[in-house]
Motif scaffolding. Structure first.
Motif, mmCIF file in Angstrom:
data_model
loop_
_atom_site.group_PDB
_atom_site.id
_atom_site.type_symbol
_atom_site.label_atom_id
_atom_site.label_comp_id
_atom_site.label_asym_id
_atom_site.label_seq_id
_atom_site.Cartn_x
_atom_site.Cartn_y
_atom_site.Cartn_z
ATOM 1 N N THR A 93 -11.250 -5.447 -4.306
ATOM 2 C CA THR A 93 -10.987 -4.829 -2.882
ATOM 3 C C THR A 93 -10.705 -3.393 -2.808
ATOM 4 N N PHE A 94 -11.111 -2.686 -3.595
ATOM 5 C CA PHE A 94 -10.992 -1.185 -3.755
ATOM 6 C C PHE A 94 -11.705 -0.651 -2.348
ATOM 7 N N GLY A 95 -11.081 0.269 -2.103
ATOM 8 C CA GLY A 95 -11.554 0.788 -0.677
ATOM 9 C C GLY A 95 -11.405 -0.034 0.646
ATOM 10 N N ARG A 96 -10.780 -1.253 0.702
ATOM 11 C CA ARG A 96 -10.554 -1.964 1.969
ATOM 12 C C ARG A 96 -9.289 -1.688 2.317
ATOM 13 N N TRP A 97 -9.153 -2.068 3.417
ATOM 14 C CA TRP A 97 -7.622 -2.059 4.188
ATOM 15 C C TRP A 97 -7.692 -3.353 4.895
ATOM 16 N N VAL A 98 -5.932 -3.481 5.051
ATOM 17 C CA VAL A 98 -5.423 -4.502 5.929
ATOM 18 C C VAL A 98 -4.399 -3.663 6.869
ATOM 19 N N GLY A 99 -4.346 -4.375 8.048
ATOM 20 C CA GLY A 99 -3.287 -3.685 8.858
ATOM 21 C C GLY A 99 -2.553 -4.805 9.676
ATOM 22 N N GLU A 100 -1.314 -4.690 10.276
ATOM 23 C CA GLU A 100 -0.790 -5.608 10.814
ATOM 24 C C GLU A 100 0.470 -4.614 12.017
ATOM 25 N N GLU A 140 5.853 15.694 -6.397
ATOM 26 C CA GLU A 140 4.876 16.323 -7.459
ATOM 27 C C GLU A 140 3.738 15.526 -7.586
ATOM 28 N N TYR A 141 4.148 14.221 -7.403
ATOM 29 C CA TYR A 141 3.072 13.133 -7.552
ATOM 30 C C TYR A 141 2.216 12.336 -6.305
ATOM 31 N N GLU A 142 2.691 12.894 -5.241
ATOM 32 C CA GLU A 142 2.267 12.380 -4.012
ATOM 33 C C GLU A 142 1.089 12.980 -3.657
ATOM 34 N N ARG A 143 0.180 11.900 -3.003
ATOM 35 C CA ARG A 143 -1.130 12.206 -2.722
ATOM 36 C C ARG A 143 -1.364 11.829 -1.274
ATOM 37 N N CYS A 144 -2.506 12.055 -0.349
ATOM 38 C CA CYS A 144 -2.747 11.655 0.728
ATOM 39 C C CYS A 144 -4.217 11.696 1.052
ATOM 40 N N ILE A 145 -4.540 10.562 1.470
ATOM 41 C CA ILE A 145 -5.921 10.189 1.816
ATOM 42 C C ILE A 145 -6.046 10.380 3.512
ATOM 43 N N ALA A 146 -7.385 10.977 3.897
ATOM 44 C CA ALA A 146 -7.427 11.208 5.522
ATOM 45 C C ALA A 146 -7.471 10.014 6.148
ATOM 46 N N TRP A 147 -6.519 9.712 7.035
ATOM 47 C CA TRP A 147 -6.288 8.743 7.937
ATOM 48 C C TRP A 147 -7.753 8.577 8.578
ATOM 49 N N SER A 151 -15.454 6.342 5.601
ATOM 50 C CA SER A 151 -15.747 5.352 4.706
ATOM 51 C C SER A 151 -14.728 4.362 4.704
ATOM 52 N N LEU A 152 -13.603 4.565 5.203
ATOM 53 C CA LEU A 152 -12.591 3.275 5.401
ATOM 54 C C LEU A 152 -12.655 2.576 6.630
ATOM 55 N N ALA A 153 -13.087 3.623 7.624
ATOM 56 C CA ALA A 153 -13.222 2.970 9.069
ATOM 57 C C ALA A 153 -12.016 2.299 9.420
ATOM 58 N N ILE A 154 -10.788 2.812 9.493
ATOM 59 C CA ILE A 154 -9.644 2.191 9.910
ATOM 60 C C ILE A 154 -9.587 1.993 11.356
ATOM 61 N N ASP A 155 -9.301 0.975 11.825
ATOM 62 C CA ASP A 155 -9.137 0.713 13.203
ATOM 63 C C ASP A 155 -7.635 0.897 13.509
ATOM 64 N N LEU A 174 -11.509 9.279 0.575
ATOM 65 C CA LEU A 174 -11.345 8.393 -0.560
ATOM 66 C C LEU A 174 -12.120 8.774 -1.613
ATOM 67 N N ALA A 175 -13.515 9.292 -1.516
ATOM 68 C CA ALA A 175 -14.350 9.832 -2.616
ATOM 69 C C ALA A 175 -13.744 10.993 -3.419
ATOM 70 N N LYS A 176 -13.065 11.842 -2.821
ATOM 71 C CA LYS A 176 -12.378 13.028 -3.354
ATOM 72 C C LYS A 176 -10.884 12.680 -4.057
ATOM 73 N N ALA A 177 -10.372 11.712 -3.638
ATOM 74 C CA ALA A 177 -9.118 11.303 -3.867
ATOM 75 C C ALA A 177 -8.900 10.904 -5.192
ATOM 76 N N GLU A 178 -7.773 11.229 -5.774
ATOM 77 C CA GLU A 178 -7.226 10.798 -6.980
ATOM 78 C C GLU A 178 -6.821 9.461 -6.798
ATOM 79 N N VAL A 179 -7.385 8.408 -7.587
ATOM 80 C CA VAL A 179 -7.041 6.852 -7.307
ATOM 81 C C VAL A 179 -6.584 6.414 -8.697
ATOM 82 N N PHE A 180 -6.275 4.951 -8.561
ATOM 83 C CA PHE A 180 -5.587 4.255 -9.728
ATOM 84 C C PHE A 180 -7.047 3.701 -10.438
#
Length: 181
Positions: A93-100, A140-147, A151-155, A174-180
């Protein structure tokens, strides 16, 4: 409590059993044993955080690339739309989102495990947001992905331009972010 696995099964919506009458209500907001059973994890929490934000404030999408934090989040005043994004490269489910929607009225909580970016936008005039974390904050380890990463298309369930911190306005795609892994 009732626990519901969302479209990304590692993210769990938790709805406590509320006892109420004309005098008010009572519910158990956290129980380690019940949480572990509901989520299938054995995480413990080391830090509690509390934020207050005005309508339209969007916080996120945050994560720590080292010392990753699992978060159990809830709202005690107002309402937010809360989002978790899977940023585990090897996850199906990489790159997918859920919201509530989380609110003081619905008393829902969301379990966002380590390996996810997390954010929320305030829907009410003001919201107070509480979250427990499984590891300590390490800036020092905090990162941020653009809201608003296309590519995420978050509603976000919010119309207009949200109010962002400088850090959040500079989030990476997400394409430029450091990920797990």
């Amino acid at each position: 409590m009732q626990a519901t696995r969302l479209a990304i099964p590692d993210v769990v919506l938790i709805e406590p059993k509320v006892f109420g009458d004309a005098r008010g209500f009572f519910y158990e907001s956290f129980n380690q044993r019940a949480f572990n059973e509901a989520t299938g994890t054995d995480h413990s929490f080391v830090q509690d955080n509390h934020s207050r934000s005005a309508k339209g404030v969007l916080r996120g999408l945050h994560y720590q690339i080292q010392q990753p934090q699992g978060k159990l989040v809830r709202v005690v005043h107002g309402a937010v739309f809360d989002v978790a994004v899977d940023i585990r490269k090897n996850s199906p489910t990489f790159g997918r989102w859920v919201g509530e929607e989380l609110s003081a009225d619905n008393r829902r909580q969301l379990w966002v495990p380590p390996g996810f970016a997390h954010g929320f936008v305030v829907l009410s005039e003001v919201a107070e947001f509480l979250y427990k974390t499984t590891d300590f904050y390490a800036p020092e380890y905090e990162r941020c992905i653009a809201w608003d990463d296309a590519s995420l298309a978050i509603d976000w369930h919010f119309q207009g331009q949200p109010s962002l911190s400088v850090k959040d306005a500079q989030g990476l795609s997400l394409a430029k972010a450091e990920v797990f892994p």
